[in-house]
Scaffold this active site. Structure first.
Site, PDB file in Angstrom:
ATOM      1  N   ARG A  54       0.850  -1.202   0.000  1.00 46.86           N
ATOM      2  CA  ARG A  54       0.000   0.000   0.000  1.00 46.86           C
ATOM      3  C   ARG A  54       0.881   1.246   0.000  1.00 46.86           C
ATOM      4  NH1 ARG A  54      -1.719   1.557   4.521  1.00 46.86           N
ATOM      5  NH2 ARG A  54      -2.288  -0.492   5.304  1.00 46.86           N
ATOM      6  N   TYR A 107     -16.851  16.792 -15.404  1.00 45.89           N
ATOM      7  CA  TYR A 107     -17.275  15.397 -15.358  1.00 45.89           C
ATOM      8  C   TYR A 107     -18.267  15.215 -14.213  1.00 45.89           C
ATOM      9  CZ  TYR A 107     -16.891  10.342 -14.768  1.00 45.89           C
ATOM     10  OH  TYR A 107     -17.169   9.012 -14.639  1.00 45.89           O
ATOM     11  N   ASP A 180      -8.272  18.816 -14.661  1.00 48.50           N
ATOM     12  CA  ASP A 180      -8.561  17.437 -15.064  1.00 48.50           C
ATOM     13  C   ASP A 180      -8.178  17.341 -16.535  1.00 48.50           C
ATOM     14  OD1 ASP A 180      -9.683  15.064 -16.001  1.00 48.50           O
ATOM     15  OD2 ASP A 180     -11.442  15.206 -14.684  1.00 48.50           O
ATOM     16  N   LYS A 205      -8.934   6.380 -19.385  1.00 42.69           N
ATOM     17  CA  LYS A 205      -9.303   6.860 -20.712  1.00 42.69           C
ATOM     18  C   LYS A 205      -8.082   6.815 -21.647  1.00 42.69           C
ATOM     19  CE  LYS A 205     -13.072   7.426 -18.400  1.00 42.69           C
ATOM     20  NZ  LYS A 205     -13.436   8.680 -17.747  1.00 42.69           N
TER      21      LYS A 205
END
Ligand SMILES: *Cc1c(COP(=O)(O)O)cnc(C)c1O
Length: 392
Positions: A54, A107, A180, A205
């Site tokens: 982690r 978004y 973004d 994406k």
């Protein structure tokens, strides 16, 4: 890998940054480190800092080094999804009574994250037409606004925001500017070079590029402060402390996708430009939303801050109600949410990506369809679109 006095080409960086060969075997491709923990040479004797996955995994490190290099940032952090990245970033910056200002067409998931997860904890949120600097200036709350959140090109109407202009307004009140950069990718647009403080991505994406891996990223500079603390250190702590990290296989797939980002973005952009120009003036299409068209209101800004205009186009059909059927009629353009993969996708925003904002000011007209133009042969894509237009 870099020679001293020459800047390295983007595509060279995309293939080499962070991708040192494996010292034990010479493997050209860094391995997928499927391990959750790392042996210590005596208590606290970590090899290269690795302790527990982690906190860090070499495959994830390879991706993070690559992402920082591509965006021109100092540090990058990789997450399990774009929204996980955004969540961790916002936790690092805002608290009760702080204000977040977002574009009114960001978004939907980003808006929902703030309005449903942060507002109940005392953060305030407002939205503005980010393409209008005067409106941004008026919407900023000098003591309270901590984050100004830009998305350009925006979804689905491809509005363009002048990143440098908004940076100037936001920095005047000490707010952090987040871009973004999912729709453009670092190949087409590098917000940090325009003065932005942070870049976020849904690597799901264009960066991944093959519709086979979910992921997100935060890229920061070392000199961005939140109060007395470095933003980079706060994000690093929260990535580990909250734990929304990307797994090694996801990181590896994303690295593999990024190697061809430059080639893919060139083809996405040229295919989209051809399609936009060809559909302009088609009797059944009343408007083509694409920043590469000279009559697009953001064209000249896009031309200065982007290398090309990307692979996303929206169309408004002259006979509005036929848009829904059109979206269901194309064949190569498959009906699906998401974007940025090598294959072309068709989306009907009013009922798909933007269903949650129906009836609000953010509603997308029922006459609009959105295309994620893939890298197939452009004549095949055009033939598919023209045949479907004939049928509606
Ligand atoms: C998809 C997307 C996100 C969210 O990313 P996930 O990987 O789906 O969590 C954020 N911003 C933009 C612009 C997106 O397209």
């Amino acid at each position: 890998m870099t020679q001293p006095d020459r800047p390295t080409a983007f595509s060279t960086t995309a293939i080499h940054a962070g991708q040192e060969l494996d010292p034990t075997t010479g493997a050209v491709i860094p391995p997928v480190y499927f391990t959750t923990t790392f042996v210590q040479d005596g208590i606290g004797g970590f090899r290269n800092g690795y302790e527990y996955a982690r906190g860090g995994n070499p495959t994830r490190t390879a991706l993070e080094t690559l992402l920082a290099a591509l965006e021109g940032g100092d540090r990058a952090f990789s997450f399990a999804s774009g929204l996980a990245a955004e969540d961790t970033l916002l936790r690092a910056i805002v608290g009760p009574n702080d204000h977040v200002l977002m574009g009114n067409d960001v978004y939907g998931g980003s808006h929902r994250l703030v309005s449903r997860a942060f507002v109940p904890w005392g953060v305030s949120l407002s939205t503005v037409n980010m393409s209008d600097p005067d409106a941004v200036r008026a919407a900023i709350r000098p003591a309270a606004t901590k984050v100004v959140w830009i998305e350009t090109p925006s979804n689905p109407l491809m509005k363009i925001t002048d990143i440098a202009a908004v940076v100037e307004i936001a920095h005047a009140v000490g707010a952090i500017v987040v871009v973004d950069n999912t729709f453009a990718s670092p190949y087409l647009q590098q917000p940090l070079s325009l003065g932005a403080d942070v870049v976020v991505h849904s690597t799901t994406k264009y960066l991944g590029g093959h519709s086979d891996v979910l992921g997100g990223a935060v890229i920061v500079r070392n000199d961005t402060m939140v109060g007395e603390e470095r933003l980079a250190d706060k994000v690093a702590f929260l990535q580990f402390g909250v734990g929304a990290v990307s797994g090694p296989m996801d990181a590896w797939l994303t690295i593999r996708g990024i190697k061809t980002l430059a080639l893919r973005m060139e083809r996405h952009s040229s295919n989209a430009q051809t399609i936009a120009e060809r559909l302009l003036g088609h009797p059944k299409v009343s408007h083509v939303y694409y920043p590469g068209l000279p009559d697009h209101p953001g064209h000249s800004i896009a031309a200065t801050q982007m290398k090309a205009f990307g692979g996303m186009i929206s169309l408004r059909l002259a006979d509005g109600p036929t848009a829904r059927k059109f979206a269901e009629t194309t064949k190569l353009f498959q009906l699906a949410e998401s974007l940025g993969g090598v294959e072309s996708l068709m989306c009907y925003p009013a009922e798909m990506t933007h269903a949650s904002v129906r009836g609000t000011s953010l509603e997308v007209p029922e006459s609009v369809v959105r295309l994620s133009v893939g890298i197939e042969g452009v004549d095949d894509l055009l033939a598919d679109l023209l045949a479907a237009l004939d049928q509606v």
